[in-house]
Design a protein around this motif. Structure first.
Motif, PDB file in Angstrom:
ATOM      1  N   TYR A  55       4.452   0.994  -2.816  1.00 21.91           N
ATOM      2  CA  TYR A  55       4.094   0.294  -1.593  1.00 21.91           C
ATOM      3  C   TYR A  55       5.190  -0.743  -1.384  1.00 21.91           C
ATOM      4  N   TYR A  56       5.935  -0.650  -0.291  1.00 22.83           N
ATOM      5  CA  TYR A  56       7.144  -1.464  -0.098  1.00 22.83           C
ATOM      6  C   TYR A  56       6.968  -2.565   0.944  1.00 22.83           C
ATOM      7  N   VAL A  57       5.913  -3.356   0.851  1.00 21.71           N
ATOM      8  CA  VAL A  57       5.674  -4.398   1.845  1.00 21.71           C
ATOM      9  C   VAL A  57       6.331  -5.720   1.447  1.00 21.71           C
ATOM     10  N   ASP A  58       6.214  -6.113   0.195  1.00 27.62           N
ATOM     11  CA  ASP A  58       6.742  -7.389  -0.279  1.00 27.62           C
ATOM     12  C   ASP A  58       7.945  -7.142  -1.182  1.00 27.62           C
ATOM     13  N   PRO A  59       9.135  -7.600  -0.766  1.00 27.71           N
ATOM     14  CA  PRO A  59      10.341  -7.345  -1.573  1.00 27.71           C
ATOM     15  C   PRO A  59      10.360  -8.093  -2.913  1.00 27.71           C
ATOM     16  N   ASP A  60       9.488  -9.075  -3.083  1.00 28.42           N
ATOM     17  CA  ASP A  60       9.449  -9.850  -4.328  1.00 28.42           C
ATOM     18  C   ASP A  60       8.514  -9.249  -5.370  1.00 28.42           C
ATOM     19  N   LEU A  61       7.823  -8.178  -4.986  1.00 31.58           N
ATOM     20  CA  LEU A  61       6.860  -7.558  -5.896  1.00 31.58           C
ATOM     21  C   LEU A  61       7.101  -6.068  -6.011  1.00 31.58           C
ATOM     22  N   MET A  62       6.661  -5.506  -7.113  1.00 30.57           N
ATOM     23  CA  MET A  62       6.595  -4.060  -7.262  1.00 30.57           C
ATOM     24  C   MET A  62       5.125  -3.726  -7.076  1.00 30.57           C
ATOM     25  N   GLN A  63       4.820  -2.935  -6.036  1.00 29.27           N
ATOM     26  CA  GLN A  63       3.423  -2.658  -5.730  1.00 29.27           C
ATOM     27  C   GLN A  63       3.156  -1.161  -5.683  1.00 29.27           C
ATOM     28  N   PHE A  64       1.915  -0.818  -6.039  1.00 34.30           N
ATOM     29  CA  PHE A  64       1.468   0.571  -6.026  1.00 34.30           C
ATOM     30  C   PHE A  64       0.120   0.643  -5.324  1.00 34.30           C
ATOM     31  N   HIS A  65      -0.070   1.699  -4.549  1.00 31.70           N
ATOM     32  CA  HIS A  65      -1.314   1.917  -3.818  1.00 31.70           C
ATOM     33  C   HIS A  65      -1.780   3.346  -4.051  1.00 31.70           C
ATOM     34  N   LYS A  66      -3.082   3.512  -4.127  1.00 29.05           N
ATOM     35  CA  LYS A  66      -3.666   4.848  -4.294  1.00 29.05           C
ATOM     36  C   LYS A  66      -4.448   5.154  -3.021  1.00 29.05           C
ATOM     37  N   ARG A  67      -4.075   6.216  -2.334  1.00 28.28           N
ATOM     38  CA  ARG A  67      -4.678   6.545  -1.041  1.00 28.28           C
ATOM     39  C   ARG A  67      -6.184   6.678  -1.088  1.00 28.28           C
ATOM     40  N   SER A  68      -6.711   7.200  -2.169  1.00 29.00           N
ATOM     41  CA  SER A  68      -8.152   7.456  -2.260  1.00 29.00           C
ATOM     42  C   SER A  68      -8.962   6.186  -2.537  1.00 29.00           C
ATOM     43  N   THR A  69      -8.304   5.037  -2.675  1.00 32.65           N
ATOM     44  CA  THR A  69      -8.986   3.775  -2.984  1.00 32.65           C
ATOM     45  C   THR A  69      -8.418   2.653  -2.120  1.00 32.65           C
ATOM     46  N   VAL A  70      -9.023   1.496  -2.242  1.00 31.87           N
ATOM     47  CA  VAL A  70      -8.484   0.297  -1.592  1.00 31.87           C
ATOM     48  C   VAL A  70      -7.666  -0.521  -2.583  1.00 31.87           C
ATOM     49  N   ASP A  71      -7.484   0.010  -3.796  1.00 31.53           N
ATOM     50  CA  ASP A  71      -6.789  -0.725  -4.852  1.00 31.53           C
ATOM     51  C   ASP A  71      -5.299  -0.867  -4.576  1.00 31.53           C
ATOM     52  N   LEU A  72      -4.787  -2.016  -4.967  1.00 35.70           N
ATOM     53  CA  LEU A  72      -3.363  -2.309  -4.889  1.00 35.70           C
ATOM     54  C   LEU A  72      -2.974  -2.983  -6.195  1.00 35.70           C
ATOM     55  N   ILE A  73      -1.956  -2.466  -6.848  1.00 36.92           N
ATOM     56  CA  ILE A  73      -1.428  -3.080  -8.063  1.00 36.92           C
ATOM     57  C   ILE A  73      -0.172  -3.840  -7.655  1.00 36.92           C
ATOM     58  N   SER A  74      -0.147  -5.136  -7.911  1.00 36.80           N
ATOM     59  CA  SER A  74       1.006  -5.975  -7.582  1.00 36.80           C
ATOM     60  C   SER A  74       1.575  -6.553  -8.871  1.00 36.80           C
ATOM     61  N   LEU A  75       2.856  -6.303  -9.090  1.00 37.60           N
ATOM     62  CA  LEU A  75       3.522  -6.726 -10.320  1.00 37.60           C
ATOM     63  C   LEU A  75       4.767  -7.531  -9.982  1.00 37.60           C
ATOM     64  N   PRO A  76       5.174  -8.437 -10.872  1.00 39.86           N
ATOM     65  CA  PRO A  76       6.420  -9.161 -10.626  1.00 39.86           C
ATOM     66  C   PRO A  76       7.600  -8.193 -10.656  1.00 39.86           C
ATOM     67  N   LYS A  77       8.594  -8.431  -9.827  1.00 40.12           N
ATOM     68  CA  LYS A  77       9.762  -7.550  -9.742  1.00 40.12           C
ATOM     69  C   LYS A  77      10.478  -7.432 -11.096  1.00 40.12           C
ATOM     70  N   ASP A  78      10.502  -8.503 -11.866  1.00 38.00           N
ATOM     71  CA  ASP A  78      11.179  -8.560 -13.158  1.00 38.00           C
ATOM     72  C   ASP A  78      10.200  -8.146 -14.270  1.00 38.00           C
ATOM     73  N   PHE A  79      10.510  -7.070 -14.993  1.00 39.25           N
ATOM     74  CA  PHE A  79       9.621  -6.575 -16.057  1.00 39.25           C
ATOM     75  C   PHE A  79       9.407  -7.626 -17.148  1.00 39.25           C
ATOM     76  N   ASN A  80      10.353  -8.532 -17.347  1.00 41.48           N
ATOM     77  CA  ASN A  80      10.191  -9.584 -18.349  1.00 41.48           C
ATOM     78  C   ASN A  80       9.059 -10.543 -18.004  1.00 41.48           C
ATOM     79  N   LYS A  81       8.613 -10.534 -16.757  1.00 37.74           N
ATOM     80  CA  LYS A  81       7.502 -11.381 -16.317  1.00 37.74           C
ATOM     81  C   LYS A  81       6.182 -10.608 -16.274  1.00 37.74           C
ATOM     82  N   PHE A  82       6.192  -9.386 -16.765  1.00 40.10           N
ATOM     83  CA  PHE A  82       5.008  -8.523 -16.833  1.00 40.10           C
ATOM     84  C   PHE A  82       4.133  -9.039 -17.975  1.00 40.10           C
TER      85      PHE A  82
END
Length: 103
Positions: A55-82
Motif C-alpha cells: 500500500y503506497y500512500v505514506d512514503p515514510d511507512l512500509m504498509q500492507f493491505h489485504k483486500r478481504s479485510t479492513v486491516d492495514l499493517i504499517s511499519l517504519p521504513k527502516d527495518f532497524n526500527k522494526f
C-alpha cells in the motif's frame, strides 16, 4: 513487551526500552516455515503469499493491505526500527501464521 507508557497530547503509547542489554529482545517467526523475519524483503515475500499487497500512500511507512479485510499493517521504513509492537500487530492480523519469540 517492556517499556514505559507515555501519555502526550491525549494519546497513550508504549515507548520500548532502548537499552543495550539483550534481555527482552524479540524476533518474528513465520510458523509454517520456521523462518525468522530478518528483513523486510523476507517479510514482504511471506505477506504476499498470504494475500497481502503493498500500500503506497505514506512514503515514510512500509504498509500492507489485504483486500478481504479492513486491516492495514504499517511499519517504519527502516527495518532497524522494526520493534516488538510491530511484530505483535502482524501476529494479530495473521492468526496462526506468525509468532513472536525471545531471541
Amino acid at each position: 513487551m517492556s517499556g514505559v507508557w507515555v501519555f502526550k497530547n491525549g494519546v497513550v503509547r508504549l515507548v520500548e526500552n532502548a537499552g543495550g542489554d539483550c534481555h527482552g529482545r524479540k524476533m518474528l517467526v513465520h510458523v509454517a516455515s520456521g523462518e525468522a523475519i530478518t528483513s523486510y524483503s523476507v517479510l514482504e515475500r511471506i505477506l504476499f503469499s498470504l494475500g497481502w499487497e503493498r500500500y503506497y500512500v505514506d512514503p515514510d511507512l512500509m504498509q500492507f493491505h489485504k483486500r478481504s479485510t479492513v486491516d492495514l499493517i504499517s511499519l517504519p521504513k527502516d527495518f532497524n526500527k522494526f520493534k516488538s509492537i510491530h511484530m505483535y500487530d502482524i501476529v494479530v492480523k495473521n492468526r496462526n501464521e506468525f509468532e513472536v519469540r525471545d531471541v
